[in-house]
Design a protein around this motif. Sequence first.
Motif, mmCIF file in Angstrom:
data_model
loop_
_atom_site.group_PDB
_atom_site.id
_atom_site.type_symbol
_atom_site.label_atom_id
_atom_site.label_comp_id
_atom_site.label_asym_id
_atom_site.label_seq_id
_atom_site.Cartn_x
_atom_site.Cartn_y
_atom_site.Cartn_z
ATOM 1 N N LEU A 1 -8.398 -7.459 0.470
ATOM 2 C CA LEU A 1 -7.727 -6.238 0.047
ATOM 3 C C LEU A 1 -8.586 -4.999 0.277
ATOM 4 O O LEU A 1 -8.094 -3.962 0.721
ATOM 5 C CB LEU A 1 -7.319 -6.355 -1.419
ATOM 6 C CG LEU A 1 -6.536 -5.207 -2.029
ATOM 7 C CD1 LEU A 1 -5.327 -4.838 -1.184
ATOM 8 C CD2 LEU A 1 -6.106 -5.569 -3.441
ATOM 9 N N GLY A 2 -9.887 -5.093 -0.002
ATOM 10 C CA GLY A 2 -10.779 -3.954 0.234
ATOM 11 C C GLY A 2 -10.793 -3.573 1.709
ATOM 12 O O GLY A 2 -10.686 -2.400 2.061
ATOM 13 N N ASP B 1 0.772 -5.362 -6.233
ATOM 14 C CA ASP B 1 1.428 -6.615 -5.867
ATOM 15 C C ASP B 1 2.936 -6.484 -6.081
ATOM 16 O O ASP B 1 3.420 -5.426 -6.492
ATOM 17 C CB ASP B 1 0.828 -7.795 -6.639
ATOM 18 C CG ASP B 1 1.090 -7.753 -8.141
ATOM 19 O OD1 ASP B 1 1.977 -6.996 -8.600
ATOM 20 O OD2 ASP B 1 0.408 -8.498 -8.867
ATOM 21 N N GLY B 2 3.671 -7.534 -5.810
ATOM 22 C CA GLY B 2 5.125 -7.505 -5.916
ATOM 23 C C GLY B 2 5.634 -7.179 -7.301
ATOM 24 O O GLY B 2 6.753 -6.690 -7.456
ATOM 25 N N GLY B 3 4.801 -7.397 -8.320
ATOM 26 C CA GLY B 3 5.183 -7.075 -9.692
ATOM 27 C C GLY B 3 4.761 -5.688 -10.123
ATOM 28 O O GLY B 3 4.938 -5.315 -11.279
ATOM 29 N N VAL C 1 0.838 -1.194 0.000
ATOM 30 C CA VAL C 1 0.000 0.000 0.000
ATOM 31 C C VAL C 1 0.879 1.251 0.000
ATOM 32 O O VAL C 1 1.922 1.284 0.646
ATOM 33 C CB VAL C 1 -0.984 0.025 1.195
ATOM 34 C CG1 VAL C 1 -0.278 0.251 2.515
ATOM 35 C CG2 VAL C 1 -2.058 1.065 0.991
ATOM 36 N N SER C 2 0.457 2.237 -0.788
ATOM 37 C CA SER C 2 1.166 3.505 -0.836
ATOM 38 C C SER C 2 0.172 4.593 -1.222
ATOM 39 O O SER C 2 -0.952 4.305 -1.654
ATOM 40 C CB SER C 2 2.317 3.452 -1.841
ATOM 41 O OG SER C 2 1.827 3.208 -3.148
ATOM 42 N N ARG C 3 0.616 5.829 -1.073
ATOM 43 C CA ARG C 3 -0.218 6.951 -1.499
ATOM 44 C C ARG C 3 -0.343 6.944 -3.009
ATOM 45 O O ARG C 3 0.621 6.654 -3.722
ATOM 46 C CB ARG C 3 0.406 8.265 -1.057
ATOM 47 C CG ARG C 3 0.280 8.536 0.424
ATOM 48 C CD ARG C 3 0.955 9.809 0.832
ATOM 49 N NE ARG C 3 0.403 10.966 0.120
ATOM 50 C CZ ARG C 3 0.643 12.212 0.433
ATOM 51 N NH1 ARG C 3 1.443 12.491 1.451
ATOM 52 N NH2 ARG C 3 0.111 13.196 -0.246
ATOM 53 N N GLU C 4 -1.517 7.290 -3.491
ATOM 54 C CA GLU C 4 -1.712 7.439 -4.928
ATOM 55 C C GLU C 4 -0.888 8.639 -5.401
ATOM 56 O O GLU C 4 -0.865 9.683 -4.754
ATOM 57 C CB GLU C 4 -3.196 7.673 -5.236
ATOM 58 C CG GLU C 4 -3.475 7.842 -6.705
ATOM 59 C CD GLU C 4 -4.941 8.108 -7.015
ATOM 60 O OE1 GLU C 4 -5.201 8.657 -8.104
ATOM 61 O OE2 GLU C 4 -5.821 7.792 -6.182
ATOM 62 N N THR C 5 -0.224 8.474 -6.515
ATOM 63 C CA THR C 5 0.556 9.559 -7.106
ATOM 64 C C THR C 5 -0.133 10.019 -8.396
ATOM 65 O O THR C 5 -0.987 9.298 -8.940
ATOM 66 C CB THR C 5 1.983 9.096 -7.442
ATOM 67 O OG1 THR C 5 1.902 8.119 -8.503
ATOM 68 C CG2 THR C 5 2.691 8.503 -6.224
#
Length: 162
Positions: free
Chosen positions: A89-90, A51-53, A4-8
């Motif tokens: 995930l949700g 995901d990791g990819g 998870v990260s901030r949307e850019t």
Amino acid sequence: MDGVSRETPEDWWEVEALYDLCFAPGRTALSSYRLRDGVAPIGALCLVWRDGGGVLGGAVRVWPVRVGGVAALLLGPVAVHPTRQGEGLGAFLIESVLERAAAEGHERVMLVGDAPYYSRFGFQALPGVEMPPPTNPERVLGVALTPGAWDGVAGAVTAARD
């Protein structure tokens, strides 16, 4: 669940494509979108999960609103790619937003959704809170991030365009 990260700004089109995939084509005609028109989302609370990819699996955005003149957050839309649904995930995205919002000092969050799903995050019906029509009042839900934050808060939900 990492990822998870901030949307850019670079995520914007991909997130929009995910929303188009997950929701009806007329999603932008919903009353909640009128509250978002001309208002920037709260960047620190708009999250993506990859995901990791690096493949986008889910996203959530949060918008400032006012309820009877009182500041609140409007959570949504929340979307999970169909290939990732059923993995929690949700729920992870919603919990992440609520934790971050509380840490930033926000007091109340609302959304339009299904009470049986959102009640597990503490959301309850908000009688007296009026979303723009057409919105089923039973789907207007809120959670207090500080005790009593929704007490006495009622009235029309309006865009926070200050």
